[in-house]
Design an enzyme around this catalytic site. Structure first.
Site, PDB file in Angstrom:
ATOM      1  N   TRP A   1      26.556  82.631  46.317  1.00 21.59           N
ATOM      2  CA  TRP A   1      27.565  83.012  47.314  1.00 21.59           C
ATOM      3  C   TRP A   1      27.831  84.521  47.248  1.00 21.59           C
ATOM      4  O   TRP A   1      27.809  85.220  48.270  1.00 21.59           O
ATOM      5  CB  TRP A   1      28.839  82.214  47.035  1.00 21.59           C
TER       6      TRP A   1
ATOM      7  N   TYR B   1      35.958  82.057  41.702  1.00 15.46           N
ATOM      8  CA  TYR B   1      35.383  81.150  42.699  1.00 15.46           C
ATOM      9  C   TYR B   1      36.499  80.366  43.405  1.00 15.46           C
ATOM     10  O   TYR B   1      36.480  80.210  44.629  1.00 15.46           O
ATOM     11  CB  TYR B   1      34.424  80.194  41.976  1.00 15.46           C
TER      12      TYR B   1
ATOM     13  N   SER C   1      28.490  71.582  37.475  1.00 18.97           N
ATOM     14  CA  SER C   1      27.483  72.191  38.344  1.00 18.97           C
ATOM     15  C   SER C   1      26.193  72.452  37.553  1.00 18.97           C
ATOM     16  O   SER C   1      25.088  72.164  38.017  1.00 18.97           O
ATOM     17  CB  SER C   1      28.044  73.496  38.910  1.00 18.97           C
TER      18      SER C   1
ATOM     19  N   ARG D   1      34.249  81.121  37.288  1.00 16.62           N
ATOM     20  CA  ARG D   1      34.664  79.818  37.831  1.00 16.62           C
ATOM     21  C   ARG D   1      35.236  78.973  36.713  1.00 16.62           C
ATOM     22  O   ARG D   1      34.856  79.155  35.543  1.00 16.62           O
ATOM     23  CB  ARG D   1      33.414  79.143  38.405  1.00 16.62           C
TER      24      ARG D   1
ATOM     25  N   HIS E   1      22.842  87.701  34.800  1.00 18.67           N
ATOM     26  CA  HIS E   1      23.639  86.680  34.113  1.00 18.67           C
ATOM     27  C   HIS E   1      23.987  87.149  32.699  1.00 18.67           C
ATOM     28  O   HIS E   1      24.627  86.432  31.947  1.00 18.67           O
ATOM     29  CB  HIS E   1      22.839  85.378  33.960  1.00 18.67           C
TER      30      HIS E   1
ATOM     31  N   ARG F   1      25.235  72.640  46.521  1.00 21.06           N
ATOM     32  CA  ARG F   1      25.585  71.237  46.274  1.00 21.06           C
ATOM     33  C   ARG F   1      26.890  70.962  46.994  1.00 21.06           C
ATOM     34  O   ARG F   1      26.961  71.012  48.198  1.00 21.06           O
ATOM     35  CB  ARG F   1      25.644  70.982  44.755  1.00 21.06           C
ATOM     36  N   LYS F   2      27.979  70.743  46.224  1.00 22.65           N
ATOM     37  CA  LYS F   2      29.232  70.393  46.909  1.00 22.65           C
ATOM     38  C   LYS F   2      30.111  71.612  47.187  1.00 22.65           C
ATOM     39  O   LYS F   2      30.832  71.654  48.168  1.00 22.65           O
ATOM     40  CB  LYS F   2      30.028  69.429  46.039  1.00 22.65           C
ATOM     41  N   GLY F   3      30.122  72.541  46.229  1.00 23.35           N
ATOM     42  CA  GLY F   3      30.938  73.742  46.397  1.00 23.35           C
ATOM     43  C   GLY F   3      32.416  73.437  46.542  1.00 23.35           C
ATOM     44  O   GLY F   3      33.057  73.900  47.478  1.00 23.35           O
TER      45      GLY F   3
ATOM     46  N   GLY G   1      28.961  80.636  41.121  1.00 26.42           N
ATOM     47  CA  GLY G   1      29.089  81.164  42.481  1.00 26.42           C
ATOM     48  C   GLY G   1      28.200  82.366  42.748  1.00 26.42           C
ATOM     49  O   GLY G   1      28.436  83.129  43.695  1.00 26.42           O
TER      50      GLY G   1
HETATM   51  P1  A3P Z   1      28.476  72.944  42.816  1.00 24.19           P
HETATM   52  O1  A3P Z   1      27.321  72.532  41.981  1.00 24.19           O
HETATM   53  O2  A3P Z   1      29.793  72.682  42.160  1.00 24.19           O
HETATM   54  O3  A3P Z   1      28.447  72.402  44.186  1.00 24.19           O
HETATM   55  P2  A3P Z   1      25.330  79.537  41.366  1.00 24.19           P
HETATM   56  O4  A3P Z   1      25.080  80.142  42.705  1.00 24.19           O
HETATM   57  O5  A3P Z   1      25.970  80.483  40.385  1.00 24.19           O
HETATM   58  O6  A3P Z   1      24.114  78.875  40.832  1.00 24.19           O
HETATM   59  O7  A3P Z   1      26.438  78.429  41.578  1.00 24.19           O
HETATM   60  C1  A3P Z   1      26.138  77.252  42.262  1.00 24.19           C
HETATM   61  C2  A3P Z   1      27.428  76.637  42.760  1.00 24.19           C
HETATM   62  O8  A3P Z   1      27.932  77.401  43.854  1.00 24.19           O
HETATM   63  C3  A3P Z   1      27.198  75.231  43.260  1.00 24.19           C
HETATM   64  O9  A3P Z   1      28.413  74.526  42.997  1.00 24.19           O
HETATM   65  C4  A3P Z   1      26.988  75.460  44.749  1.00 24.19           C
HETATM   66  O10 A3P Z   1      27.228  74.334  45.544  1.00 24.19           O
HETATM   67  C5  A3P Z   1      28.001  76.572  45.015  1.00 24.19           C
HETATM   68  N1  A3P Z   1      27.652  77.402  46.178  1.00 24.19           N
HETATM   69  C6  A3P Z   1      26.440  77.858  46.553  1.00 24.19           C
HETATM   70  N2  A3P Z   1      26.532  78.582  47.673  1.00 24.19           N
HETATM   71  C7  A3P Z   1      27.834  78.589  48.023  1.00 24.19           C
HETATM   72  C8  A3P Z   1      28.554  79.170  49.116  1.00 24.19           C
HETATM   73  N3  A3P Z   1      27.932  79.860  50.042  1.00 24.19           N
HETATM   74  N4  A3P Z   1      29.884  78.978  49.158  1.00 24.19           N
HETATM   75  C9  A3P Z   1      30.528  78.271  48.209  1.00 24.19           C
HETATM   76  N5  A3P Z   1      29.898  77.694  47.150  1.00 24.19           N
HETATM   77  C10 A3P Z   1      28.567  77.848  47.069  1.00 24.19           C
END
Ligand code: A3P
Length: 315
Positions: free
Chosen positions: A72, A219, A161, A153, A131, A281-283, A69
């Site tokens: 985000w 998350y 993910s 998460r 990270h 992606r799906k979130g 996350g």
């Molecule tokens: P999924 O792959 O499960 O959809 P990071 O930002 O640490 O790389 O994490 C990526 C994950 O956060 C992905 O999850 C992505 O879809 C989700 N994500 C990115 N932007 C987001 C947002 N604004 N709100 C909620 N989830 C989000």
């Protein structure tokens, strides 16, 4: 000066070459340094970060294991700290660039730039992301009054993910990397920035000891009640919302739905050629159920139990 820099780099290279190594996703060399796995270039940047970063008392450092996350959290903190929420939508910084660009990951972008930018001259409050595990942070970060916000998460969704993300980067239009191998590597911790478990645990334990210094967000809780969590975040950052409608605005501006559909995130690529679109992606919570077999689920559950037992951390 140049000579001594070169000889220092030579020593670092020699040291890194001696570290245990493995191959990540069949393509990337990673090495184990101080109990965590990284590509060698990152180890050098992490060393530089650790030895030269000078914290300020109003710094905000975001921390996350990959795919938990980060994007985000970067968007939210940017809106809370660096933007007036009442600016028109088209002036919103998030429409200009991906959150990964606005809030840079300190070890992988800032310290890989030569020469290292003058971070001390950046406008306050400085907002960075890492990270890296808690144990890798410079003492000046740990001991300053600056704040740390960690997002974590559940391990199964993180893994799925991660699998999608690295497939899109390393195996575009190819057979995906075997999921069984990803599960094995995730559980043994042999992956970029791994082990995930110890990375998350370091921040969790520290947040219990120093809640005024480290805010630990989940998350899943953010998805369940974004308004409450965003209010908590703003309060922690010393920028509480004055109006309820402002909370709604920030939640909307940083939502997956909005960010994914912004022109800048549909096209374009920020850093290291990674397309902006791959951060969205799906979130959702529980997407792992669409991918993991009962055996994989069991393997991850057992590892999670073992690693987090007694810590109070649950997902
Ligand atoms: P999924 O792959 O499960 O959809 P990071 O930002 O640490 O790389 O994490 C990526 C994950 O956060 C992905 O999850 C992505 O879809 C989700 N994500 C990115 N932007 C987001 C947002 N604004 N709100 C909620 N989830 C989000």
């Amino acid at each position: 000066i140049t000579d001594s820099k070169n000889s220092l780099e030579g020593c670092e290279d020699a040291m890194i070459k001696e570290l245990p190594n493995a191959l990540f996703w069949d393509v990337m060399e990673i090495r184990k340094w101080q109990d965590f796995w990284f590509e060698p270039g990152l180890i050098k940047c992490a060393m530089k970060f650790n030895s030269s970063f000078q914290a300020k008392d109003d710094d905000v450092i975001l921390a996350s294991a990959p795919k938990t996350g980060t994007t985000w959290l970067k968007a939210l903190c940017l809106c809370i700290l660096h933007q007036n929420i009442n600016i028109p939508e088209n002036e919103d910084l998030l429409t200009k660039d991906n959150p990964q660009f606005h809030v840079q990951t300190i070890e992988s972008t800032i310290y890989s730039t030569k020469p290292t930018p003058d971070l001390y001259a950046m406008p306050s409050p400085r907002l960075f992301h890492t990270h890296l595990p808690f144990s890798f942070l410079p003492d000046s970060v740990k001991n300053s009054n600056g704040k740390i916000v960690c997002i974590a998460r559940n391990p199964k969704d993180t893994l799925v993910s991660l699998w999608h993300f690295f497939n899109s980067i390393f195996k575009p239009n190819q057979e995906p990397y075997p999921l069984e191998k990803t599960v094995e590597e995730f559980c043994t911790g042999v992956h970029q920035y791994g082990p995930y478990f110890e990375n998350v645990l370091g921040y969790w334990l520290e947040s219990k000891k120093r809640p005024e210094k480290i805010l630990f967000l989940k998350y899943e809780e953010m998805l369940k009640d974004p308004k409450e969590q965003v209010k908590k975040l703003a309060l922690f950052l010393g920028k509480p919302f004055e109006k309820e409608e402002d909370v709604d605005k920030v939640v909307w501006r940083c939502s997956l739905e909005r960010l994914r559909n912004l022109e800048v995130n549909k096209n374009g690529s920020v850093i290291y050629g990674v397309p902006n679109s791959s951060y969205f992606r799906k979130g959702m919570v529980g997407d792992w159920k669409n991918y993991l077999t009962p055996e994989m689920e069991d393997r991850i559950n057992k590892t999670t139990l073992l690693k987090f037992q007694g810590s109070g951390l649950e997902f």
